[in-house]
Write a protein that holds these residues in place. Structure first.
Motif, PDB file in Angstrom:
ATOM      1  N   ASP A 194       0.833  -1.195   0.000  1.00 31.32           N
ATOM      2  CA  ASP A 194       0.000   0.000   0.000  1.00 31.32           C
ATOM      3  C   ASP A 194       0.872   1.251   0.000  1.00 31.32           C
ATOM      4  O   ASP A 194       1.464   1.616   1.016  1.00 31.32           O
ATOM      5  CB  ASP A 194      -0.908  -0.016   1.234  1.00 31.32           C
ATOM      6  CG  ASP A 194      -1.905   1.131   1.249  1.00 31.32           C
ATOM      7  OD1 ASP A 194      -2.108   1.759   0.196  1.00 31.32           O
ATOM      8  OD2 ASP A 194      -2.484   1.402   2.328  1.00 31.32           O
ATOM      9  N   ASP A 196       1.434   5.343  -2.243  1.00 26.95           N
ATOM     10  CA  ASP A 196       0.746   6.350  -3.054  1.00 26.95           C
ATOM     11  C   ASP A 196       0.627   5.906  -4.502  1.00 26.95           C
ATOM     12  O   ASP A 196      -0.351   6.223  -5.183  1.00 26.95           O
ATOM     13  CB  ASP A 196       1.493   7.683  -2.992  1.00 26.95           C
ATOM     14  CG  ASP A 196       1.424   8.338  -1.617  1.00 26.95           C
ATOM     15  OD1 ASP A 196       0.526   7.957  -0.841  1.00 26.95           O
ATOM     16  OD2 ASP A 196       2.265   9.215  -1.331  1.00 26.95           O
ATOM     17  N   ASN A 198       0.538   2.736  -5.568  1.00 27.52           N
ATOM     18  CA  ASN A 198      -0.261   1.518  -5.696  1.00 27.52           C
ATOM     19  C   ASN A 198      -1.135   1.363  -4.445  1.00 27.52           C
ATOM     20  O   ASN A 198      -0.944   0.463  -3.641  1.00 27.52           O
ATOM     21  CB  ASN A 198       0.648   0.294  -5.862  1.00 27.52           C
ATOM     22  CG  ASN A 198      -0.145  -0.968  -6.181  1.00 27.52           C
ATOM     23  OD1 ASN A 198      -1.203  -0.925  -6.798  1.00 27.52           O
ATOM     24  ND2 ASN A 198       0.372  -2.104  -5.750  1.00 27.52           N
ATOM     25  N   PRO A 199      -2.133   2.240  -4.292  1.00 30.22           N
ATOM     26  CA  PRO A 199      -2.926   2.241  -3.059  1.00 30.22           C
ATOM     27  C   PRO A 199      -3.790   0.991  -2.912  1.00 30.22           C
ATOM     28  O   PRO A 199      -4.271   0.433  -3.899  1.00 30.22           O
ATOM     29  CB  PRO A 199      -3.789   3.498  -3.202  1.00 30.22           C
ATOM     30  CG  PRO A 199      -3.862   3.749  -4.678  1.00 30.22           C
ATOM     31  CD  PRO A 199      -2.550   3.303  -5.233  1.00 30.22           C
ATOM     32  N   GLY A 202      -7.052   1.363  -4.543  1.00 29.50           N
ATOM     33  CA  GLY A 202      -7.001   1.851  -5.912  1.00 29.50           C
ATOM     34  C   GLY A 202      -7.779   0.976  -6.881  1.00 29.50           C
ATOM     35  O   GLY A 202      -8.278  -0.102  -6.537  1.00 29.50           O
TER      36      GLY A 202
END
Length: 251
Positions: A194, A196, A198-199, A202
């Protein structure tokens, strides 16, 4: 890690490339918590890098932020010397900086290919070469790759997986070369984490989550704890290997 280990690693010095956010920032802070002085590199977000340095210093360690575009061959190698000069020595190199350009192979233009290979492959090689000259005996080199280089990911990841796969080819022979000096060289292969970029919430997260045995994304701190262990004195007999931290994706 225990307070005993924190005392044992001090006052070593580390360089974490790409240390202003994500796994790199978490690794820098974990090393500082374990008693290591840390330099971090950044490309554009100086404020984020300065924030990481402030947190490093809150642990009572020295922190340094160095601007470095890893696509520039001279800057990539120079960051190692700058970190060693600023901190007075270099004991740990964490090759974390990397970029990913995703898309069908037919859509990837030459400049995109060149930049990904420059950052993810050439810069790591040049940083390792510079570190071999500046690093004290008994040092640690840890590179951050991706579990996508070990199993087939989704369409569009060809260039990224190619670039990160090169790190395995670098790690093993370099471990042999530097082994007589007690310097270990290892590669960490994270699964879905997790960040920014590859949240966990997402648009592409659900497939990644479902593919893990644990049914969740990893955290940056979980990856950082592994990197910190490999950088510690306790890991002195671990070298030339890949360690997967992927939540059982490849189980």
């Amino acid at each position: 890690m225990s307070s005993t280990l924190s005392t044992s690693v001090s006052p070593r010095a580390a360089l974490v490339t790409g240390g202003s956010r994500g796994i790199g920032a978490a690794t820098a802070l974990r090393l500082a918590q374990d008693g290591v002085d840390v330099a971090v590199t950044y490309v554009q977000d100086e404020a984020a890098a300065r924030a990481v340095v402030a947190k490093i210093e809150a642990f009572g360690r020295r922190g340094v932020a160095l601007r470095c575009d890893a696509a520039d061959a001279g800057a990539a190698a120079g960051a190692v010397d700058r970190a060693a000069d600023a901190l007075g020595r270099l004991d740990v190199l964490v090759n974390n900086a990397g970029i990913g350009v995703l898309g069908p192979i037919s859509t990837l233009a030459g400049p995109e290919v060149d930049r990904v290979l420059a950052v993810n492959v050439r810069a790591v090689f040049l940083a390792c070469r510079a570190a071999a000259e500046r690093m004290a005996d008994g040092g640690r080199i840890v590179s951050v790759g991706t579990a996508l280089s070990r199993y087939a990911g989704g369409p569009g990841g060809t260039l990224y997986a190619l670039s990160k796969s090169a790190l395995a080819g670098l790690t093993k022979p370099l471990a042999r070369e530097l082994g007589p000096r007690g310097i270990t060289v290892n590669l960490v292969q994270p699964g879905p984490v997790d960040t920014d970029l590859n949240p966990a919430d997402g648009p592409f997260a659900e497939g990644q989550r479902a593919a893990t045995a644990l049914g969740r994304f990893g955290t940056v701190d979980e990856v950082a704890s592994l990197v910190a262990y490999l950088a510690s004195p306790d890991a002195a007999f671990i070298t030339g290997t890949e360690v997967v931290v992927d939540g059982g994706h490849a189980a």
